[in-house]
Every structure is written in C-alpha cells, then in structure tokens.
Design a protein around this motif. Structure first.
Motif, PDB file in Angstrom:
ATOM      1  N   PHE A  98      36.252  26.133  -0.862  1.00  0.00           N
ATOM      2  CA  PHE A  98      35.206  25.865   0.123  1.00  0.00           C
ATOM      3  C   PHE A  98      34.399  24.634  -0.271  1.00  0.00           C
ATOM      4  N   MET A  99      34.084  24.494  -1.546  1.00  0.00           N
ATOM      5  CA  MET A  99      33.324  23.326  -2.018  1.00  0.00           C
ATOM      6  C   MET A  99      34.112  22.035  -1.798  1.00  0.00           C
ATOM      7  N   LEU A 100      35.404  22.062  -2.070  1.00  0.00           N
ATOM      8  CA  LEU A 100      36.245  20.886  -1.846  1.00  0.00           C
ATOM      9  C   LEU A 100      36.244  20.515  -0.364  1.00  0.00           C
ATOM     10  N   GLU A 101      36.444  21.494   0.505  1.00  0.00           N
ATOM     11  CA  GLU A 101      36.389  21.234   1.946  1.00  0.00           C
ATOM     12  C   GLU A 101      35.031  20.670   2.345  1.00  0.00           C
ATOM     13  N   PHE A 102      33.974  21.267   1.837  1.00  0.00           N
ATOM     14  CA  PHE A 102      32.620  20.837   2.178  1.00  0.00           C
ATOM     15  C   PHE A 102      32.392  19.383   1.786  1.00  0.00           C
ATOM     16  N   VAL A 103      32.787  19.015   0.586  1.00  0.00           N
ATOM     17  CA  VAL A 103      32.579  17.642   0.109  1.00  0.00           C
ATOM     18  C   VAL A 103      33.382  16.650   0.943  1.00  0.00           C
ATOM     19  N   ILE A 104      34.648  16.922   1.149  1.00  0.00           N
ATOM     20  CA  ILE A 104      35.495  15.973   1.874  1.00  0.00           C
ATOM     21  C   ILE A 104      35.030  15.812   3.320  1.00  0.00           C
ATOM     22  N   PHE A 105      34.774  16.909   4.005  1.00  0.00           N
ATOM     23  CA  PHE A 105      34.358  16.808   5.402  1.00  0.00           C
ATOM     24  C   PHE A 105      32.935  16.268   5.533  1.00  0.00           C
ATOM     25  N   SER A 106      32.069  16.561   4.587  1.00  0.00           N
ATOM     26  CA  SER A 106      30.716  15.998   4.619  1.00  0.00           C
ATOM     27  C   SER A 106      30.746  14.487   4.438  1.00  0.00           C
ATOM     28  N   LEU A 107      31.603  14.008   3.555  1.00  0.00           N
ATOM     29  CA  LEU A 107      31.739  12.559   3.377  1.00  0.00           C
ATOM     30  C   LEU A 107      32.271  11.897   4.647  1.00  0.00           C
ATOM     31  N   ALA A 108      33.157  12.571   5.346  1.00  0.00           N
ATOM     32  CA  ALA A 108      33.656  12.031   6.612  1.00  0.00           C
ATOM     33  C   ALA A 108      32.533  11.955   7.649  1.00  0.00           C
ATOM     34  N   ILE A 109      31.708  12.983   7.708  1.00  0.00           N
ATOM     35  CA  ILE A 109      30.580  12.986   8.642  1.00  0.00           C
ATOM     36  C   ILE A 109      29.579  11.900   8.281  1.00  0.00           C
ATOM     37  N   ILE A 110      29.285  11.745   7.005  1.00  0.00           N
ATOM     38  CA  ILE A 110      28.366  10.693   6.550  1.00  0.00           C
ATOM     39  C   ILE A 110      28.921   9.315   6.881  1.00  0.00           C
ATOM     40  N   ALA A 111      30.225   9.125   6.708  1.00  0.00           N
ATOM     41  CA  ALA A 111      30.847   7.834   7.032  1.00  0.00           C
ATOM     42  C   ALA A 111      30.728   7.529   8.518  1.00  0.00           C
ATOM     43  N   LEU A 112      30.898   8.541   9.358  1.00  0.00           N
ATOM     44  CA  LEU A 112      30.738   8.329  10.799  1.00  0.00           C
ATOM     45  C   LEU A 112      29.306   7.930  11.134  1.00  0.00           C
ATOM     46  N   TYR A 113      28.335   8.602  10.548  1.00  0.00           N
ATOM     47  CA  TYR A 113      26.936   8.230  10.773  1.00  0.00           C
ATOM     48  C   TYR A 113      26.656   6.810  10.288  1.00  0.00           C
ATOM     49  N   ALA A 114      27.198   6.458   9.134  1.00  0.00           N
ATOM     50  CA  ALA A 114      26.951   5.137   8.549  1.00  0.00           C
ATOM     51  C   ALA A 114      27.538   4.014   9.400  1.00  0.00           C
ATOM     52  N   THR A 115      28.577   4.310  10.148  1.00  0.00           N
ATOM     53  CA  THR A 115      29.194   3.291  10.994  1.00  0.00           C
ATOM     54  C   THR A 115      28.618   3.280  12.409  1.00  0.00           C
ATOM     55  N   GLY A 116      27.583   4.062  12.626  1.00  0.00           N
ATOM     56  CA  GLY A 116      26.919   4.059  13.923  1.00  0.00           C
ATOM     57  C   GLY A 116      27.533   4.994  14.942  1.00  0.00           C
ATOM     58  N   ARG A 117      28.380   5.872  14.528  1.00  0.00           N
ATOM     59  CA  ARG A 117      29.031   6.834  15.426  1.00  0.00           C
ATOM     60  C   ARG A 117      28.342   8.191  15.314  1.00  0.00           C
ATOM     61  N   SER A 118      27.059   8.222  15.598  1.00  0.00           N
ATOM     62  CA  SER A 118      26.281   9.443  15.388  1.00  0.00           C
ATOM     63  C   SER A 118      26.716  10.578  16.312  1.00  0.00           C
ATOM     64  N   GLN A 119      27.068  10.268  17.562  1.00  0.00           N
ATOM     65  CA  GLN A 119      27.527  11.328  18.460  1.00  0.00           C
ATOM     66  C   GLN A 119      28.833  11.937  17.963  1.00  0.00           C
ATOM     67  N   LEU A 120      29.743  11.108  17.541  1.00  0.00           N
ATOM     68  CA  LEU A 120      31.017  11.593  17.029  1.00  0.00           C
ATOM     69  C   LEU A 120      30.810  12.401  15.750  1.00  0.00           C
ATOM     70  N   ALA A 121      29.901  11.953  14.892  1.00  0.00           N
ATOM     71  CA  ALA A 121      29.597  12.687  13.661  1.00  0.00           C
ATOM     72  C   ALA A 121      29.001  14.051  13.982  1.00  0.00           C
ATOM     73  N   THR A 122      28.133  14.116  14.962  1.00  0.00           N
ATOM     74  CA  THR A 122      27.526  15.386  15.356  1.00  0.00           C
ATOM     75  C   THR A 122      28.580  16.339  15.921  1.00  0.00           C
ATOM     76  N   ILE A 123      29.452  15.832  16.776  1.00  0.00           N
ATOM     77  CA  ILE A 123      30.519  16.664  17.340  1.00  0.00           C
ATOM     78  C   ILE A 123      31.428  17.179  16.236  1.00  0.00           C
ATOM     79  N   PHE A 124      31.793  16.303  15.306  1.00  0.00           N
ATOM     80  CA  PHE A 124      32.660  16.705  14.198  1.00  0.00           C
ATOM     81  C   PHE A 124      31.980  17.775  13.354  1.00  0.00           C
ATOM     82  N   ALA A 125      30.679  17.626  13.079  1.00  0.00           N
ATOM     83  CA  ALA A 125      29.947  18.610  12.283  1.00  0.00           C
ATOM     84  C   ALA A 125      29.909  19.965  12.992  1.00  0.00           C
ATOM     85  N   ILE A 126      29.680  19.948  14.297  1.00  0.00           N
ATOM     86  CA  ILE A 126      29.646  21.199  15.059  1.00  0.00           C
ATOM     87  C   ILE A 126      31.013  21.879  15.038  1.00  0.00           C
ATOM     88  N   LEU A 127      32.075  21.110  15.252  1.00  0.00           N
ATOM     89  CA  LEU A 127      33.422  21.673  15.217  1.00  0.00           C
ATOM     90  C   LEU A 127      33.772  22.211  13.835  1.00  0.00           C
TER      91      LEU A 127
END
Length: 80
Positions: A37-66
C-alpha cells in the motif's frame, strides 16, 4: 534541457523498474499488506503531484478521486 529530458525519461523508467520488482503481481520481491500500500501511495501520489506541477490541476484531481475510489473498491471486495 538535459535535466528535463533525463527527468522526463528517467523517472518513469525508474518507477517501472521499482513496480516490476516489488509491486506487480509477478514481482521478483513481492510486497504484502502495508508495504505494498505504501509503494502504491508513493508512486500514485508522485504522479498526482507531477500533474499539479504541470498545471493540470483538474486532471490531477480526477486521478486522485479515481485512486481513492479504486482503493475503497479493493478493500470492499477483499482484493487487497
């Protein structure tokens, strides 16, 4: 430019290697329970952070919800 290219290709390649060694169903060194679970959390959290950092906040929010919905369904159907 070199650093961006290295980061853009190297980071995903590193995550693929880490996931294939520890997280996948046919992993060489499979993790169970909390560590998986920790490995999944870290990898997917980094993906969400990368989306936010690139200005894709809506996509990051959708990904986090999913991701949250997926984790809930995995628990409900005892697939964890």
């Amino acid at each position: 430019m070199f650093f961006k290219l290295l980061l853009g290709i190297g980071a995903p390649a590193l995550f693929v290697v880490i996931w294939s060694m520890f997280g996948s169903p046919k992993a060489t060194f499979p993790l169970n329970g909390t560590l998986h679970f920790m490995l999944e959390f870290v990898i997917f959290s980094l993906a969400i952070i990368a989306l936010y950092a690139t200005g894709r906040s809506q996509l990051a929010t959708i990904f986090a919800i999913l991701l949250i919905i997926n984790q809930i369904l995995l628990s409900v159907f005892h697939q964890r």
